[in-house]
Design a protein around this motif. Sequence first.
Motif, short mmCIF file in Angstrom:
data_model
loop_
_atom_site.label_atom_id
_atom_site.label_comp_id
_atom_site.label_asym_id
_atom_site.label_seq_id
_atom_site.Cartn_x
_atom_site.Cartn_y
_atom_site.Cartn_z
N TRP A 1 0.84 -1.18 -0.10
CA TRP A 1 -0.03 0.11 -0.12
C TRP A 1 0.94 1.41 0.09
O TRP A 1 0.63 2.08 -0.91
N ARG A 2 1.73 1.14 1.02
CA ARG A 2 2.66 2.29 1.03
C ARG A 2 3.49 2.87 -0.32
O ARG A 2 3.75 3.73 -0.73
N TYR A 3 3.96 1.45 -0.83
CA TYR A 3 4.81 1.80 -2.19
C TYR A 3 3.91 2.53 -3.17
O TYR A 3 4.40 3.17 -3.84
N VAL B 1 7.04 7.73 9.33
CA VAL B 1 7.96 6.72 8.55
C VAL B 1 7.88 6.81 7.17
O VAL B 1 8.40 6.77 6.46
N PHE B 2 6.35 6.87 6.80
CA PHE B 2 5.97 6.86 5.38
C PHE B 2 6.75 8.05 4.80
O PHE B 2 7.29 8.05 3.67
N SER B 3 6.52 9.29 5.40
CA SER B 3 6.87 10.56 4.68
C SER B 3 8.49 10.59 4.70
O SER B 3 9.18 11.20 3.85
N TYR C 1 -9.81 11.58 5.64
CA TYR C 1 -10.80 10.59 5.61
C TYR C 1 -11.24 9.89 6.86
O TYR C 1 -12.17 9.28 7.21
N TRP C 2 -10.03 10.06 7.81
CA TRP C 2 -10.10 9.59 9.25
C TRP C 2 -10.98 10.54 10.18
O TRP C 2 -11.41 10.24 11.27
N LEU C 3 -11.38 11.67 9.37
CA LEU C 3 -11.86 12.91 10.48
C LEU C 3 -13.21 12.98 10.04
O LEU C 3 -13.77 12.44 9.46
N GLY D 1 -1.37 14.82 10.07
CA GLY D 1 -1.51 13.48 10.42
C GLY D 1 -0.21 12.73 10.14
O GLY D 1 -0.33 11.58 9.43
N CYS D 2 0.96 12.82 10.60
CA CYS D 2 2.25 12.46 10.27
C CYS D 2 2.32 10.94 10.80
O CYS D 2 3.30 10.17 10.16
N GLY D 3 1.68 10.78 11.76
CA GLY D 3 1.80 9.54 12.52
C GLY D 3 3.19 9.48 13.11
O GLY D 3 3.85 10.29 13.60
N ASP E 1 0.04 15.58 14.46
CA ASP E 1 -0.95 14.67 14.70
C ASP E 1 -1.75 14.52 16.13
O ASP E 1 -0.85 15.68 16.88
N HIS E 2 -2.53 13.86 16.39
CA HIS E 2 -3.00 14.01 17.82
C HIS E 2 -2.71 12.93 18.79
O HIS E 2 -3.06 12.76 19.97
N LYS E 3 -1.60 12.07 18.41
CA LYS E 3 -1.04 11.02 19.22
C LYS E 3 0.26 11.31 19.61
O LYS E 3 1.12 11.54 18.87
N GLY F 1 -6.92 17.56 14.60
CA GLY F 1 -7.50 17.70 13.30
C GLY F 1 -9.10 17.88 12.92
O GLY F 1 -9.27 18.47 11.96
N ASN F 2 -9.66 17.68 13.85
CA ASN F 2 -11.17 17.97 13.69
C ASN F 2 -11.43 19.35 14.36
O ASN F 2 -12.71 19.73 14.14
N ALA F 3 -10.73 20.03 15.03
CA ALA F 3 -10.76 21.30 15.52
C ALA F 3 -9.94 22.48 14.61
O ALA F 3 -9.24 22.23 13.70
C1 LIG Z 1 -3.14 5.90 8.62
S1 LIG Z 1 -2.50 6.68 9.73
C2 LIG Z 1 -1.31 7.78 8.68
C3 LIG Z 1 -0.10 7.94 9.46
C4 LIG Z 1 0.85 8.71 8.60
N1 LIG Z 1 0.61 9.83 7.65
C5 LIG Z 1 1.24 7.65 7.65
O1 LIG Z 1 1.09 7.50 6.47
O2 LIG Z 1 1.98 6.47 8.25
C6 LIG Z 1 -3.57 8.05 10.42
C7 LIG Z 1 -3.01 9.12 11.41
O3 LIG Z 1 -4.09 9.96 11.61
C8 LIG Z 1 -4.02 10.50 12.94
N2 LIG Z 1 -5.00 10.94 13.39
C9 LIG Z 1 -6.43 10.54 13.40
N3 LIG Z 1 -7.28 11.26 13.77
C10 LIG Z 1 -6.75 12.24 14.24
C11 LIG Z 1 -7.06 13.75 14.66
N4 LIG Z 1 -8.48 13.72 14.85
N5 LIG Z 1 -6.03 14.66 14.64
C12 LIG Z 1 -5.05 14.39 14.28
N6 LIG Z 1 -4.43 13.16 13.98
C13 LIG Z 1 -5.46 12.52 13.91
C14 LIG Z 1 -3.46 9.22 13.68
O4 LIG Z 1 -3.07 9.46 15.01
C15 LIG Z 1 -2.46 8.58 12.57
O5 LIG Z 1 -1.38 8.96 13.01
#
Ligand SMILES: C[S@@+](CC[C@H](N)C(=O)[O-])C[C@H]1O[C@@H](n2cnc3c(N)ncnc32)[C@H](O)[C@@H]1O
Length: 297
Positions: free
Chosen positions: A11-13, A37-39, A137-139, A32-34, A94-96, A117-119
């Motif tokens: 997927w990442r590739y 590692v991906f970037s 799309y996670w938001l 949303g960098c997590g 990111d939020h974590k 990211g929702n605020a």
């Molecule tokens: C699928 S991961 C992608 C992370 C990174 N971009 C990557 O490609 O590995 C989704 C990321 O969205 C972050 N995330 C989810 N909801 C969030 C929110 N409300 N605010 C900020 N970050 C959020 C998660 O913590 C997670 O790191």
Amino acid sequence: MFWLRPETAIWRYLDIEAMKGFEFEGRSLDFGCGDGVFSFIRAGGRFSAGFDAFQKTEKLDRFYQNVDVYDSYDESYDPLVASSPSYQISVGFDHKANLLRKAAALNFYKETIEGDGNAPLPFDSNSFGSIFSNIVYWLDNPAEVMSELGRILVPGGKICLMLPNETLPQFSFYNSLYAKTKDEQWKWLELLDRGRLSDNIKQSKSDDAWREIFRSAGLSVSHHSQHLPKVVIQAWDIGFRPMFPALMSMVASVDPQKLPSIKAEWVDALRMFANPLTAIGQKNDGSSAFHCYVLTK
Ligand SMILES: C[S@@+](CC[C@H](N)C(=O)[O-])C[C@H]1O[C@@H](n2cnc3c(N)ncnc32)[C@H](O)[C@@H]1O
């Protein structure tokens, strides 16, 4: 990096291939960098073979209850950077907190910022030249998020996004066999889905629907392609996911001296499957599960 989850590697590739033409310019944001590692890999950074994405995990016993096992950090985390990327990103957001600590250990982001990211975003208007995000799309409300990303982008700036197409839920085993039919014999697929579809993929949309959201946010599309066809999504949907906690405990019991050669053998074997699958996955097809957009303001 992802030898225990080869489906993630594929997927990442394919994401990296899809965003080939995108360049970070000016002040840059990974929204949303997590763990970064991906970037980092996308920017050309490389790790020594002794490192992998599984170095710091916890709560593996709760994996099947949808816990994020990567949300874990302590000072022993050492990403073993073999070569630095060709560029840096100004801000990782990111939020974590644990994932941001992992990201900071890469020395790839000039700054990491924790926030929701929702605020409303804690950034000035017109303050970024380029933004990348694969989390919109996670938001909760993509239209609001797009309007915030548009606000913080400078006029002429660029945003690169990965967003799910409306076909994504159709390709998921959990959704097509259980969520849609409510046929109890498929209820166990909840263990495979792990909340992904119910929580994260709810925002799958057609190209037209995404374009409408971009228009309302004052953004225009300068590039669009689609990747991740059905067969790749189906391979990813199962992957090594069912056995992941058990694989992790097996790896933990391996003699560390022997691990590099075992890992090399795995990777060689996986290439026989990953290479043809990635070749199929690059086809730019309107039915593929993900959109890659580059937007300008
Ligand atoms: C699928 S991961 C992608 C992370 C990174 N971009 C990557 O490609 O590995 C989704 C990321 O969205 C972050 N995330 C989810 N909801 C969030 C929110 N409300 N605010 C900020 N970050 C959020 C998660 O913590 C997670 O790191």
